[in-house]
Design a protein around this motif. Structure first.
Motif, PDB file in Angstrom:
ATOM      1  N   THR A  19      44.026 -52.330 -64.429  1.00 23.77           N
ATOM      2  CA  THR A  19      43.397 -51.363 -63.775  1.00 23.77           C
ATOM      3  C   THR A  19      43.216 -51.933 -62.370  1.00 23.77           C
ATOM      4  O   THR A  19      42.650 -51.381 -61.308  1.00 23.77           O
ATOM      5  CB  THR A  19      42.036 -50.860 -64.159  1.00 23.77           C
ATOM      6  OG1 THR A  19      41.143 -52.430 -64.265  1.00 23.77           O
ATOM      7  CG2 THR A  19      41.904 -50.277 -65.197  1.00 23.77           C
ATOM      8  N   TRP A  26      37.870 -50.922 -62.567  1.00 21.82           N
ATOM      9  CA  TRP A  26      38.031 -49.752 -63.468  1.00 21.82           C
ATOM     10  C   TRP A  26      36.761 -48.700 -63.111  1.00 21.82           C
ATOM     11  O   TRP A  26      36.700 -47.780 -63.257  1.00 21.82           O
ATOM     12  CB  TRP A  26      38.021 -49.878 -64.904  1.00 21.82           C
ATOM     13  CG  TRP A  26      36.486 -50.361 -65.579  1.00 21.82           C
ATOM     14  CD1 TRP A  26      36.293 -51.782 -65.693  1.00 21.82           C
ATOM     15  CD2 TRP A  26      35.500 -49.758 -66.136  1.00 21.82           C
ATOM     16  NE1 TRP A  26      34.994 -51.949 -66.237  1.00 21.82           N
ATOM     17  CE2 TRP A  26      34.773 -50.605 -66.349  1.00 21.82           C
ATOM     18  CE3 TRP A  26      35.389 -48.218 -66.083  1.00 21.82           C
ATOM     19  CZ2 TRP A  26      33.156 -50.152 -67.153  1.00 21.82           C
ATOM     20  CZ3 TRP A  26      34.234 -48.046 -67.005  1.00 21.82           C
ATOM     21  CH2 TRP A  26      33.179 -48.845 -67.323  1.00 21.82           C
ATOM     22  N   ARG A  27      35.500 -49.426 -62.501  1.00 20.50           N
ATOM     23  CA  ARG A  27      34.477 -48.802 -62.137  1.00 20.50           C
ATOM     24  C   ARG A  27      34.448 -48.117 -60.855  1.00 20.50           C
ATOM     25  O   ARG A  27      33.650 -47.317 -60.366  1.00 20.50           O
ATOM     26  CB  ARG A  27      33.159 -49.610 -61.949  1.00 20.50           C
ATOM     27  CG  ARG A  27      32.913 -50.151 -63.538  1.00 20.50           C
ATOM     28  CD  ARG A  27      31.492 -51.095 -63.325  1.00 20.50           C
ATOM     29  NE  ARG A  27      30.600 -50.138 -62.848  1.00 20.50           N
ATOM     30  CZ  ARG A  27      29.165 -50.540 -62.512  1.00 20.50           C
ATOM     31  NH1 ARG A  27      29.103 -51.815 -62.616  1.00 20.50           N
ATOM     32  NH2 ARG A  27      28.453 -49.679 -62.540  1.00 20.50           N
ATOM     33  N   HIS A  28      35.495 -48.225 -59.822  1.00 23.66           N
ATOM     34  CA  HIS A  28      35.810 -47.428 -58.696  1.00 23.66           C
ATOM     35  C   HIS A  28      36.065 -46.063 -58.945  1.00 23.66           C
ATOM     36  O   HIS A  28      36.890 -45.876 -59.779  1.00 23.66           O
ATOM     37  CB  HIS A  28      37.127 -48.289 -57.807  1.00 23.66           C
ATOM     38  CG  HIS A  28      37.097 -48.030 -56.420  1.00 23.66           C
ATOM     39  ND1 HIS A  28      37.460 -46.690 -56.151  1.00 23.66           N
ATOM     40  CD2 HIS A  28      36.754 -48.554 -55.408  1.00 23.66           C
ATOM     41  CE1 HIS A  28      37.413 -46.495 -54.643  1.00 23.66           C
ATOM     42  NE2 HIS A  28      37.201 -47.840 -54.414  1.00 23.66           N
ATOM     43  N   PRO A  29      35.406 -45.281 -58.310  1.00 27.13           N
ATOM     44  CA  PRO A  29      35.520 -43.843 -58.375  1.00 27.13           C
ATOM     45  C   PRO A  29      37.008 -43.403 -58.352  1.00 27.13           C
ATOM     46  O   PRO A  29      37.487 -42.430 -58.937  1.00 27.13           O
ATOM     47  CB  PRO A  29      34.847 -43.243 -57.393  1.00 27.13           C
ATOM     48  CG  PRO A  29      33.865 -44.314 -56.752  1.00 27.13           C
ATOM     49  CD  PRO A  29      34.486 -45.558 -57.223  1.00 27.13           C
ATOM     50  N   ASP A  30      37.832 -44.183 -57.648  1.00 27.81           N
ATOM     51  CA  ASP A  30      39.092 -43.677 -57.423  1.00 27.81           C
ATOM     52  C   ASP A  30      40.337 -44.408 -58.228  1.00 27.81           C
ATOM     53  O   ASP A  30      41.703 -44.084 -58.393  1.00 27.81           O
ATOM     54  CB  ASP A  30      39.780 -43.662 -56.004  1.00 27.81           C
ATOM     55  CG  ASP A  30      38.727 -42.745 -55.041  1.00 27.81           C
ATOM     56  OD1 ASP A  30      38.311 -41.643 -55.453  1.00 27.81           O
ATOM     57  OD2 ASP A  30      38.576 -43.331 -54.039  1.00 27.81           O
ATOM     58  N   LYS A 294      34.891 -51.887 -47.967  1.00 22.88           N
ATOM     59  CA  LYS A 294      35.805 -51.858 -49.413  1.00 22.88           C
ATOM     60  C   LYS A 294      35.419 -52.811 -50.141  1.00 22.88           C
ATOM     61  O   LYS A 294      35.247 -52.777 -51.329  1.00 22.88           O
ATOM     62  CB  LYS A 294      37.117 -51.707 -48.992  1.00 22.88           C
ATOM     63  CG  LYS A 294      37.604 -50.433 -48.329  1.00 22.88           C
ATOM     64  CD  LYS A 294      38.928 -50.189 -48.099  1.00 22.88           C
ATOM     65  CE  LYS A 294      39.462 -49.060 -47.649  1.00 22.88           C
ATOM     66  NZ  LYS A 294      40.996 -49.085 -47.316  1.00 22.88           N
ATOM     67  N   LEU A 301      29.804 -53.711 -57.791  1.00 22.32           N
ATOM     68  CA  LEU A 301      29.906 -53.028 -59.162  1.00 22.32           C
ATOM     69  C   LEU A 301      30.308 -54.079 -60.221  1.00 22.32           C
ATOM     70  O   LEU A 301      30.236 -54.058 -61.434  1.00 22.32           O
ATOM     71  CB  LEU A 301      31.392 -52.407 -59.033  1.00 22.32           C
ATOM     72  CG  LEU A 301      31.422 -51.170 -58.106  1.00 22.32           C
ATOM     73  CD1 LEU A 301      32.894 -50.413 -58.405  1.00 22.32           C
ATOM     74  CD2 LEU A 301      30.237 -50.286 -58.363  1.00 22.32           C
TER      75      LEU A 301
END
Length: 453
Positions: A19, A26-30, A294, A301
């Motif tokens: 990821t 993996w927790r990033h919205p995109d 960013k 997260l």
């Protein structure tokens, strides 16, 4: 490095986890949260790397799920499942044309004949674009999946790795390039004098050979090695054609680069036979403020239990939760795990007076590699400084999350490097060796002196 019109140019690898490099990617919205189970996502990443003219796609791998951390932390991990690397790279070979395909496969828990056959097959399928990243396993849990009750000692792992690589490269020399005649009229398929039997007898392996896969278009897969301990450096100087290294500062990188290069003559090798690519974790923004935003978003997260568990895995030390999270990093003895990475991170903690949680945060993305946050120009400045001043021949770029971080690098940093004349605008060759600027190795059988009858 490659050269274009007599100008030295960088080599670039895209080093990808399922990821992304960041522990909370993996927790990033995109983010592609299903990477490792959805081939279309792996395909998209490979096509982006090829669009960016990267030399190679470099797959991280481990043959076990990490058992570090609590049950809670393990349930929050996003890099638990993954494709077996040879399988997915063979699939990607059919849908890419110039991108090199490098897989991590351990010498500690494999057999050399099987591995030699797999990579030789990938090299044939891809038209000469394969590479093998030789590792000695830094995940102690792999032992339990291969009939062992404990992980092999560091020195023993490297001793086995050296012989393992010797067997594999010997098997890759089983056939001369022109061995196959395939003359239907005469009925002669191959010249038996151009087939060579290895007959290896060593401390760890007894392998007769020959390999039942023909010699590849680039002679044999590119041999990659990652390891910064003294033993690892010597193994790199002895065998590696591409060296993947972790350094956090320019001074560390220049020392490593100079030391490994200085060892080459001891093993009868020339400077042209090796490229050194430190890992680079870039966070790119149109402005420095955007890049910093960013970076901080991904850091936000990270769950504390995950940060600790990943640090435990990275440095090979268990039960870090017994120490105060916001207290100083404790003195920790060398372990039987990833020794060079442990020393690198603990040195950074002492140098910068980090708390345990600050070390977790430092480790969460780069994991001991170079962190660069900024605009395309700022990141290119750092890369150019390392490249021009004896610290790197290029970089293994480690996108924070996929696909967004790789898209950012390809769309913003690559054009800046090209504008400066530091990176290609088109692929120079068809094989991985050609694009890396590495010489085509001569078969050991061609180097052997003729015996007079």
């Amino acid at each position: 490095m490659t050269t274009h019109h007599n100008r030295r140019m960088m080599n670039l690898g895209a080093f990808v986890h399922e990821t992304g490099q960041h522990v909370a990617a993996w927790r990033h919205p995109d983010a592609y949260a299903e990477s490792g189970t959805v081939f279309a996502q792996a395909l998209d990443v490979a096509r982006t790397a090829e669009r960016g003219k990267f030399d190679l796609l470099f797959l991280a791998d481990s043959a076990a799920i990490s058992t570090h951390g609590s049950a809670e932390s393990r349930g929050r991990m996003g890099k638990v499942v993954k494709f077996e690397p040879i399988t997915v790279l063979s699939a990607l070979a059919a849908v890419t044309t110039r991108l090199g395909l490098v897989a991590t496969c351990t010498s500690t828990y494999n057999e050399p004949y099987t591995l030699a056959r797999q990579f030789a097959s990938l090299d044939q399928i891809s038209g000469g674009r394969a590479g093998w990243n030789l590792v000695t396993s830094n995940n102690e849990a792999e032992a339990f999946n291969h009939g062992r009750d404990k992980h092999a000692a560091h020195a023993d792992r490297y001793d086995r790795a050296a012989e393992f690589a010797e067997v594999v490269t010997g098997l890759w020399d089983s056939w001369d390039e022109d061995a196959f005649i395939r003359d239907k009229e005469s009925g002669v398929y191959y010249d038996t004098e151009k087939l060579h039997v290895l007959n290896h007898q060593g401390r760890h392996f007894s392998v007769r050979g020959p390999l039942n896969v023909a010699r590849s278009p680039q002679a044999r897969p590119v041999l990659v090695q990652a390891g910064a301990s003294d033993t690892g450096r010597d193994l790199a100087a002895r065998l590696a054609e591409l060296v993947f290294t972790a350094q956090t500062t320019f001074e560390q990188a220049r020392e490593f680069y100079g030391d490994v290069v200085a060892r080459l003559p001891r093993h009868g090798r020339s400077r042209q036979e090796m490229k050194i690519l430190p890992g680079l974790y870039p966070v790119v923004g149109r402005t420095e403020a955007e890049a910093r935003e960013k970076f901080e978003f991904l850091q936000s997260l990270i769950h504390p239990s995950v940060g600790l568990a990943v640090l435990e895995h990275t440095i090979g030390v268990a039960n870090l939760s017994q120490y105060p999270l916001h207290g100083p990093v404790p003195d920790l003895a060398d372990t039987n795990g990833p020794l060079s990475r442990q020393r690198l991170l603990l040195e950074a903690a002492r140098r910068d007076k980090l708390t345990l949680w600050e070390l977790c945060l430092l480790n969460a993305g780069p994991r001991g590699h170079l962190l660069s946050i900024g605009t395309p120009s700022q990141i290119a400045d750092v890369m150019e400084h390392w490249f021009r001043n004896g610290a790197a021949d290029g970089f293994n770029v480690m996108p924070a999350f996929l696909p967004g971080s790789l898209d950012d690098f390809v769309d913003m940093v690559i054009p800046e490097l090209q504008r400066r004349g530091l990176f290609r605008t088109e692929y120079e060759g068809k094989t991985l060796r050609e694009n890396l600027g590495l010489p085509k190795p001569v078969s050991r059988w061609a180097r052997m002196p003729m015996v007079a009858e």
